[in-house]
Design a protein around this motif. Structure first.
Motif, PDB file in Angstrom:
ATOM      1  N   GLN A  37      15.461  18.510  -8.540  1.00  0.00           N
ATOM      2  CA  GLN A  37      15.359  16.878  -8.288  1.00  0.00           C
ATOM      3  C   GLN A  37      13.662  16.590  -7.582  1.00  0.00           C
ATOM      4  OE1 GLN A  37      17.593  14.569  -8.601  1.00  0.00           O
ATOM      5  NE2 GLN A  37      18.779  16.030  -9.621  1.00  0.00           N
ATOM      6  N   ILE A  38      12.993  17.332  -7.599  1.00  0.00           N
ATOM      7  CA  ILE A  38      11.469  17.026  -7.219  1.00  0.00           C
ATOM      8  C   ILE A  38      10.895  16.246  -8.237  1.00  0.00           C
ATOM      9  CG2 ILE A  38       9.676  18.165  -6.099  1.00  0.00           C
ATOM     10  CD1 ILE A  38      11.036  20.578  -5.289  1.00  0.00           C
ATOM     11  N   ALA A  39      10.702  15.234  -7.818  1.00  0.00           N
ATOM     12  CA  ALA A  39       9.885  14.196  -8.746  1.00  0.00           C
ATOM     13  C   ALA A  39       8.447  14.525  -8.808  1.00  0.00           C
ATOM     14  CB  ALA A  39      10.226  12.588  -8.467  1.00  0.00           C
ATOM     15  N   GLN A  40       7.784  14.239  -9.911  1.00  0.00           N
ATOM     16  CA  GLN A  40       6.247  14.728 -10.043  1.00  0.00           C
ATOM     17  C   GLN A  40       5.575  13.335  -9.969  1.00  0.00           C
ATOM     18  OE1 GLN A  40       4.859  17.663 -10.872  1.00  0.00           O
ATOM     19  NE2 GLN A  40       2.882  16.543 -10.141  1.00  0.00           N
ATOM     20  N   SER A  41       4.525  13.269  -9.356  1.00  0.00           N
ATOM     21  CA  SER A  41       3.677  11.923  -9.331  1.00  0.00           C
ATOM     22  C   SER A  41       2.517  12.167 -10.424  1.00  0.00           C
ATOM     23  CB  SER A  41       2.819  11.879  -8.151  1.00  0.00           C
ATOM     24  OG  SER A  41       3.590  11.389  -6.923  1.00  0.00           O
ATOM     25  N   ARG A  65      11.244   6.440 -16.590  1.00  0.00           N
ATOM     26  CA  ARG A  65      12.676   6.562 -16.956  1.00  0.00           C
ATOM     27  C   ARG A  65      13.194   8.026 -16.702  1.00  0.00           C
ATOM     28  NH1 ARG A  65      12.857   3.840 -22.893  1.00  0.00           N
ATOM     29  NH2 ARG A  65      12.658   1.826 -22.286  1.00  0.00           N
ATOM     30  N   GLY A  66      12.456   8.907 -16.817  1.00  0.00           N
ATOM     31  CA  GLY A  66      12.615  10.375 -16.461  1.00  0.00           C
ATOM     32  C   GLY A  66      12.737  10.779 -14.776  1.00  0.00           C
ATOM     33  N   GLY A  67      12.365   9.654 -13.971  1.00  0.00           N
ATOM     34  CA  GLY A  67      12.515  10.017 -12.689  1.00  0.00           C
ATOM     35  C   GLY A  67      11.257  10.157 -11.938  1.00  0.00           C
ATOM     36  N   GLU A  68      10.159  10.083 -12.688  1.00  0.00           N
ATOM     37  CA  GLU A  68       9.033  10.647 -12.153  1.00  0.00           C
ATOM     38  C   GLU A  68       8.390   9.190 -11.331  1.00  0.00           C
ATOM     39  OE1 GLU A  68       9.057  13.492 -12.261  1.00  0.00           O
ATOM     40  OE2 GLU A  68       8.469  14.318 -13.966  1.00  0.00           O
ATOM     41  N   ARG A  69       7.308   9.503 -10.577  1.00  0.00           N
ATOM     42  CA  ARG A  69       6.572   8.471 -10.057  1.00  0.00           C
ATOM     43  C   ARG A  69       5.223   8.410 -10.759  1.00  0.00           C
ATOM     44  NH1 ARG A  69       8.297  11.490  -5.285  1.00  0.00           N
ATOM     45  NH2 ARG A  69       6.510  12.571  -5.440  1.00  0.00           N
ATOM     46  N   VAL A  70       4.952   7.080 -10.867  1.00  0.00           N
ATOM     47  CA  VAL A  70       3.754   6.660 -11.932  1.00  0.00           C
ATOM     48  C   VAL A  70       2.942   5.641 -11.267  1.00  0.00           C
ATOM     49  CG1 VAL A  70       2.695   6.235 -14.185  1.00  0.00           C
ATOM     50  CG2 VAL A  70       4.950   7.362 -13.829  1.00  0.00           C
ATOM     51  N   GLY A  71       1.620   5.925 -11.304  1.00  0.00           N
ATOM     52  CA  GLY A  71       0.709   4.980 -10.640  1.00  0.00           C
ATOM     53  C   GLY A  71      -0.745   5.107 -11.274  1.00  0.00           C
ATOM     54  N   LEU A  72      -1.666   4.528 -10.454  1.00  0.00           N
ATOM     55  CA  LEU A  72      -2.957   4.451 -10.943  1.00  0.00           C
ATOM     56  C   LEU A  72      -3.694   5.648  -9.971  1.00  0.00           C
ATOM     57  CD1 LEU A  72      -3.772   0.709 -11.388  1.00  0.00           C
ATOM     58  CD2 LEU A  72      -2.920   2.356 -12.943  1.00  0.00           C
ATOM     59  N   THR A  73      -5.073   5.974 -10.516  1.00  0.00           N
ATOM     60  CA  THR A  73      -5.944   6.713  -9.381  1.00  0.00           C
ATOM     61  C   THR A  73      -6.654   5.751  -8.616  1.00  0.00           C
ATOM     62  OG1 THR A  73      -7.508   6.614 -11.188  1.00  0.00           O
ATOM     63  CG2 THR A  73      -6.380   8.537 -11.319  1.00  0.00           C
ATOM     64  N   GLY A  74      -7.157   6.238  -7.675  1.00  0.00           N
ATOM     65  CA  GLY A  74      -7.508   5.052  -6.862  1.00  0.00           C
ATOM     66  C   GLY A  74      -6.348   4.696  -5.560  1.00  0.00           C
ATOM     67  N   TRP A  75      -6.951   3.536  -5.121  1.00  0.00           N
ATOM     68  CA  TRP A  75      -5.836   3.146  -3.896  1.00  0.00           C
ATOM     69  C   TRP A  75      -5.117   1.722  -4.288  1.00  0.00           C
ATOM     70  CZ3 TRP A  75      -6.574   7.187  -1.281  1.00  0.00           C
ATOM     71  CH2 TRP A  75      -7.752   7.769  -1.076  1.00  0.00           C
TER      72      TRP A  75
END
Length: 291
Positions: free
Chosen positions: A82-86, A125-135
């Protein structure tokens, strides 16, 4: 038109772009049948995943006696990891990507944004965390995050070439950098080196127009950057082809070498090919770059 009215019109045009981009990205993601995301594997978690036969080294406490009672073989009940990837993304906002050699081809920027956002849709949708590089936009889950990503991906920079943003990269995360990578390569090397030092592995998706690969120019030709800050005129464009193709091959080889040194992957996509082909490669490359 007053400056205020002009600004309002531009704001409305900009605001109309990212919902349309998101709709196209969701449609593209829906055309790619990938099944369950690669994070589904045995490990710590609460949800049932599968039964498997008892193996040497397994504890008898792991045996599911109810399932085993159906036959002569003993089975272990496994739970899903269950460990989500960033996953952190950078999509080049530079003016060089706003190039297309033909009215029937998308710009490099349009293809880059579309593939990156569709990949984000699939990952979330697969449960991962998604974002941008930077802040500006840390990795998160949820549909609201895809809308935020669409907004950021719709922004355009003023410079011909932009430098990859490598700040704020989370240790052991994954990353996706999308660009034509035709500008100064030194910032790319610095970004990937910094990422590798933090245990970040990822992929470089290089998006090129087919004319940039074939160099179909001859005779008198004026080469001008999208922002018109660079201009070169020649009467014998055909004589530049061999040298240009050598330089392009050298750039690709340098990116390949850099990726091998840092544990990343590099792929070149042309805008006359399908967006699905690029999305499949990106998704599988991100999934395969674990560990």
């Amino acid at each position: 038109m007053s400056s205020v009215a002009h600004l309002r019109t531009r704001a409305q045009i900009e605001a109309s772009r990212f919902p349309a981009l998101l709709a196209r990205a969701e449609h593209l993601a829906g055309t790619v049948l990938l099944g369950d995301h690669g994070r589904r594997r045995a490990g710590l978690g609460d949800d049932f995943w599968q039964y498997r036969p008892l193996r040497a080294g397994d504890s008898f406490r792991q045996i599911d006696w109810r399932r085993s009672a159906r036959g002569d073989e003993q089975f272990v009940r496994e739970r899903e990891w269950q460990i989500a990837q960033s996953v952190q993304m950078w999509v080049d906002p530079g003016a060089s990507l706003r190039f297309s050699s033909h009215k029937d081809l998308p710009t490099k920027a349009d293809r880059a944004r579309l593939v990156a956002l569709a990949a984000a849709v699939l990952l979330i949708r697969g449960g991962e965390r998604v974002g941008l590089t930077g802040w500006d936009l840390p990795p998160r889950r949820g549909d609201a995050q895809t809308l935020r990503l669409a907004k950021y991906f719709s922004d355009e920079g003023e410079d011909d070439y932009a430098e990859p943003e490598s700040r704020g990269m989370l240790p052991n995360a994954k990353a996706l950098f999308v660009s034509d990578f035709l500008g100064d390569v030194a910032p790319v090397e610095a970004a990937l080196t910094k990422a590798a030092d933090r245990g970040v592995r990822g992929v470089l998706l290089q998006v090129l127009d087919p004319s940039e690969e074939a160099f179909p120019f001859n005779g008198r030709t004026i080469f001008e950057s999208v922002n018109r800050t660079l201009r070169y005129e020649t009467l014998k464009a055909g004589e530049l082809k061999e040298r240009y193709l050598e330089r392009l091959a050298e750039r690709k080889a340098r990116l390949d070498h850099l990726c091998r040194l840092t544990g990343w992957q590099h792929f070149t996509h042309h805008t006359n090919n399908t967006a699905q082909s690029a999305l499949l490669w990106v998704y599988r490359a991100l999934d395969g770059s674990q560990g």
